[in-house]
Design an enzyme around this catalytic site. Structure first.
Site, PDB file in Angstrom:
ATOM      1  N   HIS A 105       1.626  39.027 -39.169  1.00 26.94           N
ATOM      2  CA  HIS A 105       1.474  39.876 -40.350  1.00 26.94           C
ATOM      3  C   HIS A 105       0.837  41.213 -39.989  1.00 26.94           C
ATOM      4  O   HIS A 105      -0.166  41.285 -39.272  1.00 26.94           O
ATOM      5  CB  HIS A 105       0.599  39.131 -41.369  1.00 26.94           C
ATOM      6  N   VAL A 147      -2.954  35.700 -39.876  1.00 21.36           N
ATOM      7  CA  VAL A 147      -2.464  36.405 -38.695  1.00 21.36           C
ATOM      8  C   VAL A 147      -1.001  36.073 -38.429  1.00 21.36           C
ATOM      9  O   VAL A 147      -0.332  36.784 -37.683  1.00 21.36           O
ATOM     10  CB  VAL A 147      -3.324  36.062 -37.459  1.00 21.36           C
ATOM     11  N   GLU A 148      -0.487  35.040 -39.048  1.00 24.82           N
ATOM     12  CA  GLU A 148       0.913  34.661 -38.848  1.00 24.82           C
ATOM     13  C   GLU A 148       1.756  35.153 -40.028  1.00 24.82           C
ATOM     14  O   GLU A 148       2.055  36.328 -40.117  1.00 24.82           O
ATOM     15  CB  GLU A 148       1.009  33.153 -38.620  1.00 24.82           C
ATOM     16  N   MET A 149       2.090  34.280 -40.972  1.00 22.81           N
ATOM     17  CA  MET A 149       2.952  34.705 -42.083  1.00 22.81           C
ATOM     18  C   MET A 149       2.160  35.262 -43.266  1.00 22.81           C
ATOM     19  O   MET A 149       2.719  35.968 -44.107  1.00 22.81           O
ATOM     20  CB  MET A 149       3.833  33.544 -42.528  1.00 22.81           C
TER      21      MET A 149
END
Length: 363
Positions: A105, A147-149
């Protein structure tokens, strides 16, 4: 001169047992004993079952896999509307992403290498630190991770409800058009379980096709089980003990250096990360949890040298115990020819990765 001596030593070892390849072709009962450290209970090598188990709470059906595939490539599940599961698990890149660390993200760079999701349905623990016990937990954690989706399930559900195509897909799968976070992650997990690699040359060899591996690959298999010491951690049908080991790949206070310790709080788990299964290894570089090994040659060289014991960094203000190199890691002394044989065997574990084109985005 050194190269010539190494090659002569390797050839001499092969000639010392001219029946070695034939013994491997006759079945496991004829194989030489594996080289195992004291206390290691290694499962026998075996072909992988063609289908992973499905939990009773989330039966694998064709309808759930169709829905799961659509959601796996659905960018509108993410907080930005720009990322999908497939952003880090790309079918063109062995269902990984080809990067040292994932990018999530707002272009945030993660601290970990994205492992392939192929054969993830066979695993008992997910993520490099094993913090998830199911694909359902893994899918939810990655969806919500900032930090991912960086997904917001309520926003994502409202978005999917506005897209007429999803009502039919959810009805076909669950009997009605209700969209929930549980149904979303269950469908993604069901699709992930369909991504299998179970018919590699190695699997064919283990099922009795004695010509599936050539002589070099069989010599590599022998090294894998003996001098190269791989069998201590990479054993059983999965070619993984599903345990956690510190190789020297994590550095105190740098990135995600704690590993399994973050889950257990056990000092022996500092810097220990999950033993990855090896099928598809030829198409999932870079390797280890940091992605520091850019190809198989570099990875094998690091194992051959015995990795390293990281020195303690004083004055960091971090009270985490110092990671200790796994006692299973030792210098191997493999010759150039032996490294080539071992690499050939690892490539026999690659086979034909499952592939499919991304789904078209529902309007």
């Amino acid at each position: 001169m050194r190269l010539c001596l190494a090659l002569l030593f390797w050839v001499g070892e092969v000639l010392a047992d001219p029946t070695l390849v034939e013994r491997y072709r006759q079945g496991q009962e004829h194989w030489p004993a594996a080289t195992l450290d004291a206390g290691i209970q290694a499962e026998p090598l075996a072909a992988l079952p063609t289908e992973p188990p499905c939990p009773a709470s989330n039966p694998c059906t064709q309808a759930s896999r169709v829905l799961g595939k659509q959601l796996f490539f659905e960018r509108r599940l993410s907080g930005s509307g720009q990322l999908a599961c497939a952003s880090c698990h790309d079918p063109d890149l062995g269902w990984a992403d080809g990067r040292r660390q994932a990018i999530g993200h707002n272009r945030q760079v993660g601290t970990m290498n994205s492992p392939t999701v192929v054969n993830s349905g066979y695993l008992q623990r997910l993520f490099w630190d094993g913090r998830a016990n199911s694909l359902e937990q893994q899918a939810m954690a990655s969806w919500l991770n900032p930090v991912e989706m960086a997904g917001d399930p309520d926003v994502a559900i409202a978005t999917l409800q506005r897209l007429p195509g999803y009502a039919e897909l959810f009805t076909n799968t669950y009997g009605d058009a209700t969209i929930s976070r549980e149904r979303i992650v269950n469908a993604i997990a069901s699709f992930s379980r369909s991504l299998t690699l179970t018919n590699t040359p190695f699997d064919q060899f283990m099922r009795g096709n004695t010509d599936a591996l050539d002589e070099q690959e069989i010599r590599g298999l022998h090294l894998f089980r003996t001098k190269a010491r791989c069998i201590n951690c990479h054993n059983g049908p999965l070619l993984s003990d599903e345990s956690f080991h510190h190789l020297g790949t994590s550095f105190h206070t740098v990135g995600n250096f704690k590993g399994r310790y973050s889950v257990t709080g056990d000092a022996t788990d500092v810097g220990a990360f999950r033993t990855p299964p090896l099928r598809g290894v030829g198409k999932t570089a870079p390797y280890v949890h940091t992605g520091m090994a850019i190809d198989l040659d570099m990875l094998l060289s690091l194992y051959n040298m015995g990795w390293w014991q990281n020195a303690e960094i004083i004055g960091t203000g971090d009270e985490t115990p110092q990671a200790q190199l796994s006692p299973l890691i030792k210098p191997l002394g493999l010759s150039t020819g032996e490294l080539a044989d071992l690499k050939a065997f690892l490539l026999s574990l690659t086979g034909d990765m499952p592939y499919m084109a991304p789904t078209a985005e529902l309007p």
